[in-house]
Design a protein around this motif. Structure first.
Motif, PDB file in Angstrom:
ATOM      1  N   LEU A  14      38.226  46.297  32.351  1.00  8.52           N
ATOM      2  CA  LEU A  14      39.608  45.906  32.654  1.00  8.52           C
ATOM      3  C   LEU A  14      40.242  45.198  31.464  1.00  8.52           C
ATOM      4  O   LEU A  14      41.421  45.427  31.142  1.00  8.52           O
ATOM      5  CB  LEU A  14      39.616  44.995  33.878  1.00  8.52           C
ATOM      6  CG  LEU A  14      40.979  44.410  34.286  1.00  8.52           C
ATOM      7  CD1 LEU A  14      41.923  45.520  34.713  1.00  8.52           C
ATOM      8  CD2 LEU A  14      40.807  43.388  35.407  1.00  8.52           C
ATOM      9  N   THR A  15      39.470  44.348  30.799  1.00  7.17           N
ATOM     10  CA  THR A  15      39.968  43.600  29.640  1.00  7.17           C
ATOM     11  C   THR A  15      40.476  44.528  28.547  1.00  7.17           C
ATOM     12  O   THR A  15      41.610  44.378  28.049  1.00  7.17           O
ATOM     13  CB  THR A  15      38.853  42.708  29.062  1.00  7.17           C
ATOM     14  OG1 THR A  15      38.562  41.666  29.989  1.00  7.17           O
ATOM     15  CG2 THR A  15      39.270  42.107  27.722  1.00  7.17           C
ATOM     16  N   PHE A  16      39.670  45.504  28.171  1.00  9.50           N
ATOM     17  CA  PHE A  16      40.040  46.354  27.042  1.00  9.50           C
ATOM     18  C   PHE A  16      41.099  47.392  27.407  1.00  9.50           C
ATOM     19  O   PHE A  16      41.886  47.801  26.551  1.00  9.50           O
ATOM     20  CB  PHE A  16      38.791  47.000  26.452  1.00  9.50           C
ATOM     21  CG  PHE A  16      37.878  46.004  25.792  1.00  9.50           C
ATOM     22  CD1 PHE A  16      38.322  45.253  24.719  1.00  9.50           C
ATOM     23  CD2 PHE A  16      36.589  45.790  26.249  1.00  9.50           C
ATOM     24  CE1 PHE A  16      37.500  44.313  24.100  1.00  9.50           C
ATOM     25  CE2 PHE A  16      35.754  44.856  25.647  1.00  9.50           C
ATOM     26  CZ  PHE A  16      36.215  44.116  24.567  1.00  9.50           C
ATOM     27  N   VAL A  17      41.126  47.813  28.659  1.00  6.55           N
ATOM     28  CA  VAL A  17      42.227  48.674  29.101  1.00  6.55           C
ATOM     29  C   VAL A  17      43.540  47.903  29.018  1.00  6.55           C
ATOM     30  O   VAL A  17      44.550  48.406  28.503  1.00  6.55           O
ATOM     31  CB  VAL A  17      41.986  49.178  30.541  1.00  6.55           C
ATOM     32  CG1 VAL A  17      43.255  49.823  31.095  1.00  6.55           C
ATOM     33  CG2 VAL A  17      40.847  50.184  30.581  1.00  6.55           C
ATOM     34  N   GLY A  18      43.521  46.669  29.532  1.00  8.26           N
ATOM     35  CA  GLY A  18      44.722  45.839  29.484  1.00  8.26           C
ATOM     36  C   GLY A  18      45.156  45.537  28.067  1.00  8.26           C
ATOM     37  O   GLY A  18      46.358  45.534  27.743  1.00  8.26           O
ATOM     38  N   ALA A  19      44.185  45.279  27.176  1.00  5.25           N
ATOM     39  CA  ALA A  19      44.503  44.985  25.781  1.00  5.25           C
ATOM     40  C   ALA A  19      45.156  46.183  25.100  1.00  5.25           C
ATOM     41  O   ALA A  19      46.141  46.038  24.359  1.00  5.25           O
ATOM     42  CB  ALA A  19      43.226  44.583  25.035  1.00  5.25           C
ATOM     43  N   LEU A  20      44.635  47.371  25.354  1.00  2.24           N
ATOM     44  CA  LEU A  20      45.176  48.581  24.740  1.00  2.24           C
ATOM     45  C   LEU A  20      46.598  48.860  25.218  1.00  2.24           C
ATOM     46  O   LEU A  20      47.516  49.075  24.413  1.00  2.24           O
ATOM     47  CB  LEU A  20      44.271  49.774  25.059  1.00  2.24           C
ATOM     48  CG  LEU A  20      44.739  51.138  24.549  1.00  2.24           C
ATOM     49  CD1 LEU A  20      44.827  51.155  23.036  1.00  2.24           C
ATOM     50  CD2 LEU A  20      43.801  52.237  25.046  1.00  2.24           C
ATOM     51  N   VAL A  21      46.783  48.831  26.522  1.00  2.00           N
ATOM     52  CA  VAL A  21      48.099  49.158  27.097  1.00  2.00           C
ATOM     53  C   VAL A  21      49.165  48.147  26.671  1.00  2.00           C
ATOM     54  O   VAL A  21      50.260  48.522  26.248  1.00  2.00           O
ATOM     55  CB  VAL A  21      48.002  49.220  28.635  1.00  2.00           C
ATOM     56  CG1 VAL A  21      49.398  49.352  29.250  1.00  2.00           C
ATOM     57  CG2 VAL A  21      47.117  50.387  29.062  1.00  2.00           C
ATOM     58  N   THR A  22      48.850  46.862  26.766  1.00  2.00           N
ATOM     59  CA  THR A  22      49.860  45.848  26.443  1.00  2.00           C
ATOM     60  C   THR A  22      50.165  45.797  24.940  1.00  2.00           C
ATOM     61  O   THR A  22      51.284  45.461  24.552  1.00  2.00           O
ATOM     62  CB  THR A  22      49.409  44.455  26.912  1.00  2.00           C
ATOM     63  OG1 THR A  22      48.140  44.118  26.326  1.00  2.00           O
ATOM     64  CG2 THR A  22      49.294  44.408  28.422  1.00  2.00           C
ATOM     65  N   THR A  23      49.201  46.153  24.114  1.00  2.00           N
ATOM     66  CA  THR A  23      49.457  46.185  22.669  1.00  2.00           C
ATOM     67  C   THR A  23      50.401  47.325  22.316  1.00  2.00           C
ATOM     68  O   THR A  23      51.321  47.165  21.499  1.00  2.00           O
ATOM     69  CB  THR A  23      48.141  46.329  21.886  1.00  2.00           C
ATOM     70  OG1 THR A  23      47.314  45.196  22.142  1.00  2.00           O
ATOM     71  CG2 THR A  23      48.419  46.416  20.389  1.00  2.00           C
ATOM     72  N   ILE A  24      50.194  48.474  22.943  1.00  2.00           N
ATOM     73  CA  ILE A  24      51.100  49.611  22.705  1.00  2.00           C
ATOM     74  C   ILE A  24      52.515  49.260  23.166  1.00  2.00           C
ATOM     75  O   ILE A  24      53.500  49.539  22.476  1.00  2.00           O
ATOM     76  CB  ILE A  24      50.583  50.863  23.436  1.00  2.00           C
ATOM     77  CG1 ILE A  24      49.268  51.334  22.792  1.00  2.00           C
ATOM     78  CG2 ILE A  24      51.623  51.977  23.380  1.00  2.00           C
ATOM     79  CD1 ILE A  24      48.602  52.484  23.521  1.00  2.00           C
TER      80      ILE A  24
END
Length: 452
Positions: free
Chosen positions: A335-345
């Motif tokens: 969940l952490t890395f999915v959230g990091a990827l999406v919010t960074t984009i």
């Protein structure tokens, strides 16, 4: 007919069983980590006036190179100090290394305020990094080995939040100093004084901490295996001769320990590289948005958005212990890395105004700084035994810095290569994809306790 009344089980709260000693351990680690967080951001926010004060006219022509160098050297010192200090904590004890870490940090951070040349500054920043390095692993190990099982993840997350509070404090303090300029162009020196003096108080507090009994008992019983699934090589001869294997070597010679070390190290590198790119370039990107909108004092928006970003991370720190116990360690990482990827984009590709940046920055900080770092205070402790625990978690946490320290130095070239800050940040965020996959190759440890 008489009815039988069944006794309902008493619902236990997560903090049941915590004593004054438990809270004292958390307080000591938390306050120390606040100063580390303060120190980390202080260097970034004072970078421009500091270099303007110290660089010669000839050096000032290449200011971006010198800026990247001083940040990189600090990270290098942090990584080396963390690795060495973590190893030593498995030999001399957690408490001893915590005391030395704070003492030397206060000394070298305070001396940074009196830097007269760039060379002196770099030397002091490296020494400060060395001192700060072992702060985290010793505090985390002490929490993990003293707090009860049902509260351990929460306590570790609360300790980790100290870094977020420290960076927030640095942003607020610098905002005040930058607006008042008590020392004029030399006001930046006060940031290092402010960071160093309170550390003396933390040093006093930590004198009353008890050493980890779990670590002491494991050493007395000569339990040298690195994980519960493996046995040390030649265990009989080691115990008979009283020889203890070198802890760092154990991580690479025991098969299961090696697998866990490498996988968690890759996750740590992903967290560190991703956070570095996003947090370092976010103020610059925000200032460009403010300038494009014709906002007066556009430069102030860099500091302001850093506060929003860090606030989101603090929320993550406070909630992470509860979330990770509810959904499990591996699901939390995914969940952490999915959230990091999406919010960074979203942050760098679809954010075009300051209002939208104020909304997305704390959400991005929740994942890329908060969740992406708090797992290191919880999960690795559950993968390794007491006699190598500090070594293992410090290696996972700090070895990433031994790789990431070069990025600030080459950041200018990276931005040019990728065609701008936003493209560079989005490209760097691609590493989060790997972070979604790797956790599923590690054991789930929720509710299973720690190997002893």
């Amino acid at each position: 007919m008489e009815k039988t009344q069944l006794a309902m089980p008493t619902k236990t709260r997560w903090y049941d069983g915590l004593t004054a000693d438990h809270w004292r351990v958390l307080r000591g680690g938390f306050l120390g980590w606040i100063f580390d967080g303060f120190e980390a951001l202080a260097l970034v926010v004072v970078l421009v006036p500091m270099l303007k004060s110290l660089l010669t006219p000839e050096q000032a022509i290449s200011t971006p190179v010198y800026a990247g160098t001083v940040i990189g050297i600090t990270l290098l010192g942090w990584g080396v100090g963390g690795l060495v200090g973590g190893i030593m904590a498995d030999y001399v004890g957690r408490k001893t290394m915590m005391l030395w870490s704070v003492l030397l940090y206060a000394l070298f951070s305070g001396l940074t305020a009196f830097s007269s040349t760039f060379a002196v500054l770099c030397a002091l920043r490296f020494l400060t990094g060395l001192a700060m390095g072992s702060e985290w692993s010793t505090g985390v190990a002490l929490i993990a080995e003293t707090w009860p099982e049902q509260a351990r993840a929460k306590g570790a997350a609360f300790l980790q939040s100290g870094f977020g509070w420290g960076t927030l404090l640095a942003a607020v303090v610098w905002s005040f100093l930058a607006s008042t300029h008590p020392l004029g162009a030399e006001t930046w020196r006060l940031m290092f004084i402010v960071g160093a003096l309170p550390a003396v108080f933390v040093l006093y507090l930590r004198r009353g901490l008890n050493e980890s009994e779990k670590w002491q008992q494991a050493v007395r019983e000569r339990r040298w295996n690195a994980t519960t699934n493996t046995e040390p090589r030649h265990p009989e001869s080691s115990r008979q001769e009283g020889k203890r294997p070198f802890t760092l070597k154990q991580l690479f010679t025991e098969r299961e320990a090696l697998r866990r070390t490498l996988l968690t190290l890759v996750l740590s590198i992903i967290s560190t590289v991703g956070w570095w790119a996003i947090s370092t370039w976010l103020p610059t990107f925000t200032v460009s948005l403010a300038t494009a909108q014709g906002i007066s004092e556009a430069a102030s928006w860099g500091t302001r958005i850093s506060i929003f970003y860090t606030s989101g991370a603090i929320v993550a720190y406070l909630l992470a212990g509860f979330i990770v116990d509810s959904i499990g360690r591996r699901a939390f990482l995914c969940l952490t890395f999915v959230g990091a990827l999406v919010t960074t984009i979203i942050t760098y590709r679809y954010t075009s105004s300051l209002v939208s940046m104020e909304i997305i920055a704390p959400i991005n900080g929740f994942f890329t700084l908060g969740c992406a770092y708090v797992w290191m205070a919880i999960y690795p402790c559950e993968l390794f035994t007491s006699t190598v625990r500090s070594t293992a978690i410090s290696f996972v946490f700090n070895a990433a810095r031994l790789i990431a320290w070069v990025f600030p130095i080459i950041s200018g070239s990276m931005i040019k290569t990728f065609g701008g800050v936003s493209y560079a940040a989005i490209t760097m965020s691609a590493c989060y994809v790997l972070g979604v996959i790797i956790p599923w190759f590690l054991p789930e440890t929720t509710g299973k306790g720690m190997p002893e």
